[in-house]
Design an enzyme around this catalytic site. Sequence first.
Site, PDB file in Angstrom:
ATOM      1  N   ARG A 130      -7.135  -0.729  -7.187  1.00  0.00           N
ATOM      2  CA  ARG A 130      -7.528   0.306  -6.221  1.00  0.00           C
ATOM      3  C   ARG A 130      -7.720   1.615  -6.980  1.00  0.00           C
ATOM      4  O   ARG A 130      -6.952   1.941  -7.877  1.00  0.00           O
ATOM      5  CB  ARG A 130      -6.484   0.474  -5.103  1.00  0.00           C
ATOM      6  CG  ARG A 130      -6.428  -0.765  -4.193  1.00  0.00           C
ATOM      7  CD  ARG A 130      -5.683  -0.482  -2.904  1.00  0.00           C
ATOM      8  NE  ARG A 130      -6.486   0.294  -1.972  1.00  0.00           N
ATOM      9  CZ  ARG A 130      -5.982   0.843  -0.857  1.00  0.00           C
ATOM     10  NH1 ARG A 130      -4.695   0.707  -0.571  1.00  0.00           N
ATOM     11  NH2 ARG A 130      -6.767   1.523  -0.044  1.00  0.00           N
ATOM     12  N   LYS A 173      -4.942   9.317   3.041  1.00  0.00           N
ATOM     13  CA  LYS A 173      -5.564   8.400   3.999  1.00  0.00           C
ATOM     14  C   LYS A 173      -6.627   9.102   4.839  1.00  0.00           C
ATOM     15  O   LYS A 173      -6.447  10.236   5.279  1.00  0.00           O
ATOM     16  CB  LYS A 173      -4.465   7.835   4.907  1.00  0.00           C
ATOM     17  CG  LYS A 173      -4.911   6.847   5.959  1.00  0.00           C
ATOM     18  CD  LYS A 173      -5.721   5.695   5.428  1.00  0.00           C
ATOM     19  CE  LYS A 173      -5.049   4.960   4.300  1.00  0.00           C
ATOM     20  NZ  LYS A 173      -5.982   4.065   3.577  1.00  0.00           N
ATOM     21  N   ASP A 218      -2.290  10.546  -2.005  1.00  0.00           N
ATOM     22  CA  ASP A 218      -2.631   9.522  -2.997  1.00  0.00           C
ATOM     23  C   ASP A 218      -2.975  10.143  -4.339  1.00  0.00           C
ATOM     24  O   ASP A 218      -2.822   9.515  -5.386  1.00  0.00           O
ATOM     25  CB  ASP A 218      -3.774   8.651  -2.481  1.00  0.00           C
ATOM     26  CG  ASP A 218      -3.280   7.758  -1.358  1.00  0.00           C
ATOM     27  OD1 ASP A 218      -3.211   8.245  -0.215  1.00  0.00           O
ATOM     28  OD2 ASP A 218      -2.909   6.605  -1.632  1.00  0.00           O
ATOM     29  N   ARG A 258       0.872  -1.175   0.000  1.00  0.00           N
ATOM     30  CA  ARG A 258       0.000   0.000   0.000  1.00  0.00           C
ATOM     31  C   ARG A 258       0.908   1.223   0.000  1.00  0.00           C
ATOM     32  O   ARG A 258       2.125   1.118   0.145  1.00  0.00           O
ATOM     33  CB  ARG A 258      -1.009   0.019   1.142  1.00  0.00           C
ATOM     34  CG  ARG A 258      -0.667  -0.713   2.377  1.00  0.00           C
ATOM     35  CD  ARG A 258       0.522  -0.160   3.101  1.00  0.00           C
ATOM     36  NE  ARG A 258       0.382   1.275   3.327  1.00  0.00           N
ATOM     37  CZ  ARG A 258       1.377   2.106   3.584  1.00  0.00           C
ATOM     38  NH1 ARG A 258       2.638   1.655   3.596  1.00  0.00           N
ATOM     39  NH2 ARG A 258       1.186   3.385   3.801  1.00  0.00           N
ATOM     40  N   GLY A 259       0.295   2.397  -0.166  1.00  0.00           N
ATOM     41  CA  GLY A 259       1.080   3.616  -0.309  1.00  0.00           C
ATOM     42  C   GLY A 259       1.135   3.945  -1.783  1.00  0.00           C
ATOM     43  O   GLY A 259       1.537   3.101  -2.603  1.00  0.00           O
ATOM     44  N   ALA A 260       0.723   5.161  -2.140  1.00  0.00           N
ATOM     45  CA  ALA A 260       0.541   5.503  -3.547  1.00  0.00           C
ATOM     46  C   ALA A 260       1.779   5.214  -4.413  1.00  0.00           C
ATOM     47  O   ALA A 260       1.666   4.532  -5.446  1.00  0.00           O
ATOM     48  CB  ALA A 260       0.110   6.965  -3.667  1.00  0.00           C
TER      49      ALA A 260
END
Lengths: 368, 368
Positions: free
Chosen positions: B92, B251, B240, B52-54
Amino acid sequence: MSTGAGELFRPLYREGGALRLLDQRLLPGDEVWLTLDEPEGVARAIRDMAVRGAPAIGVAAAYGAALSQRGPGTSSPRDRFDAARALLANSRPTAVNLFAALERMAERFEQLAASDAAVIERGLLEEADAIASEDIASCRRIGAAGAALLESGTTVLTHCNAGALATAGYGTALGVIRGAVAEGKSIRVLADETRPYLQGARLTAWELARDGIPVEILTDSMAGHFLSRGAVAAIVVGADRIAGNGDTANKIGTYTLGVLAKENGVPFYVAAPATTIDLACPDGAGIPIEERASSEVLSIGGRAIAPAGVTARHVAFDVTPARYITAIVTDEGICRAPYDASLAAAVERAASRRAAGAGSGAGSTYPL
Amino acid sequence: MSTGAGELFRPLYREGGALRLLDQRLLPGDEVWLTLDEPEGVARAIRDMAVRGAPAIGVAAAYGAALSQRGPGTSSPRDRFDAARALLANSRPTAVNLFAALERMAERFEQLAASDAAVIERGLLEEADAIASEDIASCRRIGAAGAALLESGTTVLTHCNAGALATAGYGTALGVIRGAVAEGKSIRVLADETRPYLQGARLTAWELARDGIPVEILTDSMAGHFLSRGAVAAIVVGADRIAGNGDTANKIGTYTLGVLAKENGVPFYVAAPATTIDLACPDGAGIPIEERASSEVLSIGGRAIAPAGVTARHVAFDVTPARYITAIVTDEGICRAPYDASLAAAVERAASRRAAGAGSGAGSTYPL
């Protein structure tokens, strides 16, 4: 009495010479009742949060003081009372209701001090019963007064649990919601889960679902999103201590909701009995804020959520300055700014009510 | 290179023809590495948040697209590439880096399309390597630019994890902190735990502790208290997707921090590579916000935290309007209001840099 919200649930009550108390740490998984017959057990239940919520802590402390006289003992009734009072006063620092209840029990003790031990014990237990009954009656008055603030068909956001479980029954913030529902209004509730103890997810959701009031849980960080999207018509929270100027200590996270409410033009209501108002505290700077163990943040249900060796802060309450508060709903009516005047007047009305009711027998002043 | 913050940690990298990826769901308890050799596995890792994490999602998606050519297959290179791209694009919705990386891989595919299958495969893997290397270099430039914003001896608050674990290495928001530490500054970090996934408690605390940077965890609801008490000098978060006007999706909980920062006069910084800027989105209203499963809020570590039958909302991101953002720290310099101009200029500088570096070989433009 029809509340539109199910039968009254009492999370703590007297049964004979003992206090029966629902262990809220185990909800919603298990419904375990503790039977406490000495002050030590009551103090432990408060400190370890088997019971929590400012009014409920006050009621529990009153019973704890009354239980000081139970059974044969070698020391005098006064020594027993004073020891219990000191023990209970040291259990949790922020909620003022605890101190108010102990003060009232001490006054009653002085009235009884010259009597037989059995008379003292009975008198103190009856005084604690009266405090419990009056707390329920207070919650119902809060609910009736606050109901007018909520419109049917809207969504209300609340934080932590200021419900039946936080009082002797009915609730303060949830009392306002119950009051609106009792008037036939349709209210949906968004409940912040309220880390670290998850009182919102565990307790508020539990008691609202029990009453058939629609509730959905949010993580604490989601409230701002829903406020910014216009999905919340009002915020209602409880209080642990209200300073003379209206600054309000409540569960950590409440200040943030106050700021978000103001920024988004959403009304922000505090609901609490007048016993929560502490005129001896001129403003929020004077309210002691409890900091609890780091371990209570670092694990959930016994499972570590952070790397070993890393610490956490655990500030249990915060102070919401009065400027963020649209109104404070009390059992003595709705207080608005300037709060110095309106809160002092509410305290005075509460004192008059108590004086008027003092001769009419414990708990009989306000019907349950 | 000395970063003052330990050796560079890479949470995903290529090993031969496969992607090695740290399963972040199991941190900090277990350090488990996945070996992924087909697009399906990469898409699943993104969707289920093993990664996860852009920026890290973008790098993973690039490798996922490259892996489309692996092994013998009956369909054409183009069909295989297109199928993988569609699968990954649906993993996503909010982080724009994923789409930017897939777009860049598609451009590279077009350049290679006429070649042998083996050449296409090698070319795509090298392009993904370049994206990963450039991401680390970007993070280092973000860190160097942002370091000037933090003063030694102060406490910085961050949310979620915008660190090495959210990128190919080094981090964006944590890159700024690492950049300040590399300059010899003493920085203490308060890390929001970041429910429901606890990326702050699990990941940010893990990687900062690993680097010897002092960190303490807060529940998300505590940030306001510390801000109101003057205990936080600056907030730094990742992003993001950044709309053309500076509105920033990040987030869930980030919007709340922006409001709290403004209310308390604390600077609020967003740190992200220019690939996070989406000029096709004029403002935050155009950014799709992912809503995930209720179950991810209602249990922690497999343990239910709410009564059976009660639902939760699970909004994974929120949008912080540009007016709350003091500056956006990019790999192409620090952007300030008016953001329309400063962000467009950063995107242009990034395009020039890429054009200038395109001839010099994958990953060689910026030293690691």
